[in-house]
Design an enzyme around this catalytic site. Sequence first.
Site, PDB file in Angstrom:
ATOM      1  N   LYS A 173       0.836  -1.256   0.039  1.00 32.14           N
ATOM      2  CA  LYS A 173       0.029  -0.115  -0.030  1.00 32.14           C
ATOM      3  C   LYS A 173       0.956   1.129   0.143  1.00 32.14           C
ATOM      4  O   LYS A 173       1.817   1.450   0.992  1.00 32.14           O
ATOM      5  CB  LYS A 173      -0.958   0.072   1.295  1.00 32.14           C
ATOM      6  CG  LYS A 173      -2.066  -1.040   1.077  1.00 32.14           C
ATOM      7  CD  LYS A 173      -2.959  -0.657   0.239  1.00 32.14           C
ATOM      8  CE  LYS A 173      -4.207  -1.444   0.386  1.00 32.14           C
ATOM      9  NZ  LYS A 173      -5.538  -1.149  -0.592  1.00 32.14           N
ATOM     10  N   ASP A 178      -0.239  -0.433  -4.567  1.00 35.91           N
ATOM     11  CA  ASP A 178      -1.547  -0.066  -4.694  1.00 35.91           C
ATOM     12  C   ASP A 178      -1.521   1.233  -4.074  1.00 35.91           C
ATOM     13  O   ASP A 178      -1.454   1.803  -3.040  1.00 35.91           O
ATOM     14  CB  ASP A 178      -2.667  -0.994  -3.810  1.00 35.91           C
ATOM     15  CG  ASP A 178      -4.065  -0.550  -3.940  1.00 35.91           C
ATOM     16  OD1 ASP A 178      -4.193   0.464  -4.482  1.00 35.91           O
ATOM     17  OD2 ASP A 178      -4.845  -1.127  -3.263  1.00 35.91           O
ATOM     18  N   GLU A 231      -2.027  -0.757  -8.728  1.00 33.95           N
ATOM     19  CA  GLU A 231      -3.223  -0.610  -8.609  1.00 33.95           C
ATOM     20  C   GLU A 231      -3.688   0.876  -8.549  1.00 33.95           C
ATOM     21  O   GLU A 231      -3.093   1.747  -7.801  1.00 33.95           O
ATOM     22  CB  GLU A 231      -3.990  -1.267  -7.537  1.00 33.95           C
ATOM     23  CG  GLU A 231      -4.001  -2.830  -7.614  1.00 33.95           C
ATOM     24  CD  GLU A 231      -4.619  -3.502  -6.493  1.00 33.95           C
ATOM     25  OE1 GLU A 231      -5.847  -3.025  -6.153  1.00 33.95           O
ATOM     26  OE2 GLU A 231      -4.093  -4.137  -5.816  1.00 33.95           O
ATOM     27  N   ASP A 289      -9.207  -0.003  -9.808  1.00 34.46           N
ATOM     28  CA  ASP A 289      -9.904  -0.381  -8.376  1.00 34.46           C
ATOM     29  C   ASP A 289     -11.177   0.518  -8.231  1.00 34.46           C
ATOM     30  O   ASP A 289     -12.283   0.158  -8.551  1.00 34.46           O
ATOM     31  CB  ASP A 289      -8.983  -0.632  -7.415  1.00 34.46           C
ATOM     32  CG  ASP A 289      -9.847  -1.223  -6.018  1.00 34.46           C
ATOM     33  OD1 ASP A 289     -10.929  -1.264  -6.247  1.00 34.46           O
ATOM     34  OD2 ASP A 289      -8.791  -1.224  -5.151  1.00 34.46           O
ATOM     35  N   LYS A 299     -14.244  -6.386  -6.618  1.00 33.06           N
ATOM     36  CA  LYS A 299     -14.701  -6.754  -5.308  1.00 33.06           C
ATOM     37  C   LYS A 299     -15.944  -6.712  -5.059  1.00 33.06           C
ATOM     38  O   LYS A 299     -16.919  -5.915  -5.642  1.00 33.06           O
ATOM     39  CB  LYS A 299     -14.019  -5.405  -4.430  1.00 33.06           C
ATOM     40  CG  LYS A 299     -12.419  -5.328  -4.401  1.00 33.06           C
ATOM     41  CD  LYS A 299     -12.007  -4.275  -3.727  1.00 33.06           C
ATOM     42  CE  LYS A 299     -10.479  -4.114  -3.625  1.00 33.06           C
ATOM     43  NZ  LYS A 299      -9.916  -2.849  -2.934  1.00 33.06           N
TER      44      LYS A 299
END
Length: 335
Positions: free
Chosen positions: A154, A181, A207, A230, A252
């Site tokens: 992240k 991400d 991402e 995303d 998701k």
Amino acid sequence: MSSTIPLKMQVEIERLRLKSPFRIAGYTFNDVPVAVVTLHSERACGRGEAAGVYYLNDPPEQIVRTLESHRSTIERGIDREQLRQLLPLGGARNAMDCALWELEARHSGKHVWTLCGIDQAVPRITTFTLSADEPAAVLRSAEALPHAQALKLKLDGDVQMDKERVRVVRKLRPDAWIGVDANQGYTLKSLNAVMPTFVEAGVKLIEQPLRRGHEAELEGFDSPIPLAADESVQGLTDVPGLVGRFQVVNIKLDKCGGLTEALAMVREARRLGLQVMVGNMMGSSLATAPAFVVAQLCDYVDLDGSVFLAEDRRPGVTYQDGKVHCPSSLWGDVK
């Protein structure tokens, strides 16, 4: 499953404690509230869990309010296609949709993956996520995951800090697949600034580099590393707009509204020549289980959400040799 089967709906909020605070760009999570739906028929029950989408103002409290407002319609009997017409994308539809899938599995005596046309659900390599902490803390977190074959970092948009995060993890794990991400943390300028470091470190996937709504800026951007959408993709109708901007669709269930929509998104992404990834918001193994079905059809899998919990459901998903496995006894058990 027939829409004429009367149902009883139970819906409640549970708070899942995290082992430690989890940080991404712009957010810090200390615990995870989730909405849990249980549908009862005369013969069986089905369950679904949803955390909602925090950046779309879709918290569990709103999920509960939405479902309660449709209680009479749901309890008269509803199938998955009717549910898609009744509820918008998001957590409420996800929890209900997954509960309907499990209920159908138990009514039919067939596993959910069989109902989806999948021969067998097998363990898949999953990424293990490292919080956007100071580089030294990121390194310690990576050291605690020697079994991981794939790591996802992240990032928070701080170019120098992000470069160092990637460097220290790559130095520690020269063997690992690494993705990053950004959680909308970059501009096109800052993305260009960090890209050489990502390439040098062998990053395999980026991402959501730019903010949602800025997808057009990626038109013609010749990225040396595949870009995954995303936040820029919520449901099926968003998928065509990714072509020419992203190479990967991150699905998701909390975003798209459940397993039914997710399967449709996989088919559409493949038709358009896009690769497919499945991820999940934080939640328990009950939320991971239906996403594990989608994982059977994906190029990339990011299903480590329950790892961050102080206590998970039993039975729960298991992790071995960097792979995630979901026992049938967790969700959709037909025995």
